[in-house]
Enzyme design. Structure first.
Site, mmCIF file in Angstrom:
data_model
loop_
_atom_site.group_PDB
_atom_site.id
_atom_site.type_symbol
_atom_site.label_atom_id
_atom_site.label_comp_id
_atom_site.label_asym_id
_atom_site.label_seq_id
_atom_site.Cartn_x
_atom_site.Cartn_y
_atom_site.Cartn_z
ATOM 1 N N ASP A 10 -65.613 -22.946 22.328
ATOM 2 C CA ASP A 10 -65.975 -24.281 22.762
ATOM 3 C C ASP A 10 -64.723 -25.148 22.537
ATOM 4 O OD1 ASP A 10 -67.699 -26.550 23.301
ATOM 5 O OD2 ASP A 10 -67.567 -26.956 21.157
ATOM 6 N N LEU A 11 -64.641 -26.299 23.178
ATOM 7 C CA LEU A 11 -63.423 -27.123 23.055
ATOM 8 C C LEU A 11 -63.611 -28.259 22.046
ATOM 9 C CD1 LEU A 11 -60.568 -27.772 24.111
ATOM 10 C CD2 LEU A 11 -61.634 -29.053 25.964
ATOM 11 N N ASP A 12 -64.439 -29.227 22.448
ATOM 12 C CA ASP A 12 -64.642 -30.411 21.608
ATOM 13 C C ASP A 12 -65.334 -30.019 20.296
ATOM 14 O OD1 ASP A 12 -65.096 -32.979 20.663
ATOM 15 O OD2 ASP A 12 -66.938 -33.203 21.816
ATOM 16 N N THR A 18 -62.181 -34.219 20.327
ATOM 17 C CA THR A 18 -62.267 -35.202 21.413
ATOM 18 C C THR A 18 -63.517 -36.069 21.271
ATOM 19 O OG1 THR A 18 -62.807 -33.202 22.658
ATOM 20 C CG2 THR A 18 -60.840 -34.379 23.323
ATOM 21 N N LYS A 46 -72.980 -34.755 21.163
ATOM 22 C CA LYS A 46 -72.013 -33.645 21.040
ATOM 23 C C LYS A 46 -72.504 -32.390 21.755
ATOM 24 C CE LYS A 46 -69.524 -35.155 16.995
ATOM 25 N NZ LYS A 46 -69.185 -34.906 15.600
ATOM 26 N N ARG A 50 -72.292 -34.834 30.495
ATOM 27 C CA ARG A 50 -71.999 -36.256 30.675
ATOM 28 C C ARG A 50 -73.253 -37.038 31.083
ATOM 29 N NH1 ARG A 50 -67.487 -37.332 34.921
ATOM 30 N NH2 ARG A 50 -66.552 -35.686 33.643
ATOM 31 N N SER A 115 -66.337 -24.529 27.741
ATOM 32 C CA SER A 115 -66.631 -25.933 27.442
ATOM 33 C C SER A 115 -67.510 -26.578 28.507
ATOM 34 C CB SER A 115 -65.303 -26.698 27.348
ATOM 35 O OG SER A 115 -65.527 -28.085 27.341
ATOM 36 N N ALA A 116 -68.321 -27.539 28.077
ATOM 37 C CA ALA A 116 -69.167 -28.293 29.009
ATOM 38 C C ALA A 116 -68.358 -29.359 29.747
ATOM 39 C CB ALA A 116 -70.294 -28.971 28.234
ATOM 40 N N LYS A 146 -75.245 -26.190 28.501
ATOM 41 C CA LYS A 146 -75.721 -25.569 27.268
ATOM 42 C C LYS A 146 -76.996 -26.319 26.855
ATOM 43 C CE LYS A 146 -70.896 -24.983 25.887
ATOM 44 N NZ LYS A 146 -69.805 -25.448 25.029
ATOM 45 N N GLU A 170 -68.563 -22.229 18.147
ATOM 46 C CA GLU A 170 -69.252 -23.430 18.631
ATOM 47 C C GLU A 170 -69.542 -24.414 17.506
ATOM 48 O OE1 GLU A 170 -70.728 -25.474 20.603
ATOM 49 O OE2 GLU A 170 -70.481 -24.547 22.550
ATOM 50 N N ASP A 171 -69.504 -25.713 17.817
ATOM 51 C CA ASP A 171 -69.842 -26.712 16.789
ATOM 52 C C ASP A 171 -71.185 -27.395 17.062
ATOM 53 O OD1 ASP A 171 -68.847 -28.184 19.051
ATOM 54 O OD2 ASP A 171 -68.754 -29.929 17.735
#
Ligand code: B16
Ligand code: MG
Length: 217
Positions: A10-12, A18, A46, A50, A115-116, A146, A170-171
């Site tokens: 995952d990114l953020d 971010t 999180k 969007r 990532s989403a 997700k 993943e966070d």
């Protein structure tokens, strides 16, 4: 001992923080709409898409708008967010991330971003993380957010591996659920209370190695 072939990130919240820029942009929108938005409330956004994030924000502000207005508000938030992330550089990669990605490369493992975010490409390019990935699956490639497993299943497909050969980092709770539904091993980054459905929970990637993972299997 079980050995995984592919690692999906995952990114953020996992590779970069971010969330602080998402927060600033959502707060600016909330303030413009006449209400305040706190960091605690931001936790609910999180890992969420969007549009769903906007719906949660509007629920918090007790505001109802039509579909067109929603589109307009979401693009406004995104314009501010894009402005914030345009200043990102390699110094904003979270501690331990580059070292772990380099270890995976040296060990011949495959890697993908899952990532989403529709802005993931800008972020991995600006921070210099792009060369570490064999595949990038982001919000522009998936149709289901997700906790749907689509993002990770697509990652496995692009890497040409079976889901059971994959580890996901993943966070977000929704992300852990997505990884488990994909049939993958899930490592949660953050607190155990929040991510108890993960197979393993670690506070961050700082100091984390392949050996640490293998010891837990
Ligand atoms: P965008 P991740 C997610 O990224 C964020 O955690 C979430 O807050 C955001 O709403 C979502 O991306 C969509 O982002 O508006 O840039 O398309 O954790 O899946 O890397
Ligand atoms: Mg995340």
């Amino acid at each position: 001992m079980k050995s995984f072939k592919a690692f999906l990130f995952d990114l953020d919240g996992v590779l970069v923080d971010t969330a602080k820029y998402h927060f600033l942009a959502w707060k600016r929108l909330a303030n413009e709409l006449g209400f305040d938005f706190t960091e605690e409330q931001n936790e609910r956004l999180k890992g969420v898409s969007r549009m769903r994030s906007l719906e949660i924000l509007l629920e918090i502000g007790n505001i109802e708008v039509g579909v067109e207005k929603k589109e307009e508000l979401a693009s406004k938030k995104n314009e501010w967010y894009v402005e914030y992330i345009s200043t990102m550089d390699p110094s904003q990669i979270l501690p331990g991330v580059k070292e772990f990605l380099q270890e995976l490369k040296n060990a011949g493992k495959k890697t993908a971003l899952g990532s989403a975010s529709k802005n993931a490409m800008t972020i991995v390019t600006n921070t210099g993380l792009l060369p570490y990935f064999d595949a990038v699956i982001d919000g522009t490639k998936v149709t289901k957010a997700k906790p749907d497993p689509e993002v990770f299943l697509l990652g496995a497909k692009e890497l040409d591996v079976e889901p059971k050969e994959c580890v996901v980092f993943e966070d977000a709770e929704a992300g852990i659920e997505a990884a488990k539904r994909a049939g993958m091993y899930a490592v949660g980054i953050g607190s155990y209370q929040r991510l108890s459905k993960a197979d393993l929970v670690i506070p961050s990637l700082n100091g984390f190695t392949l050996l640490d993972l293998e010891k837990k299997l």
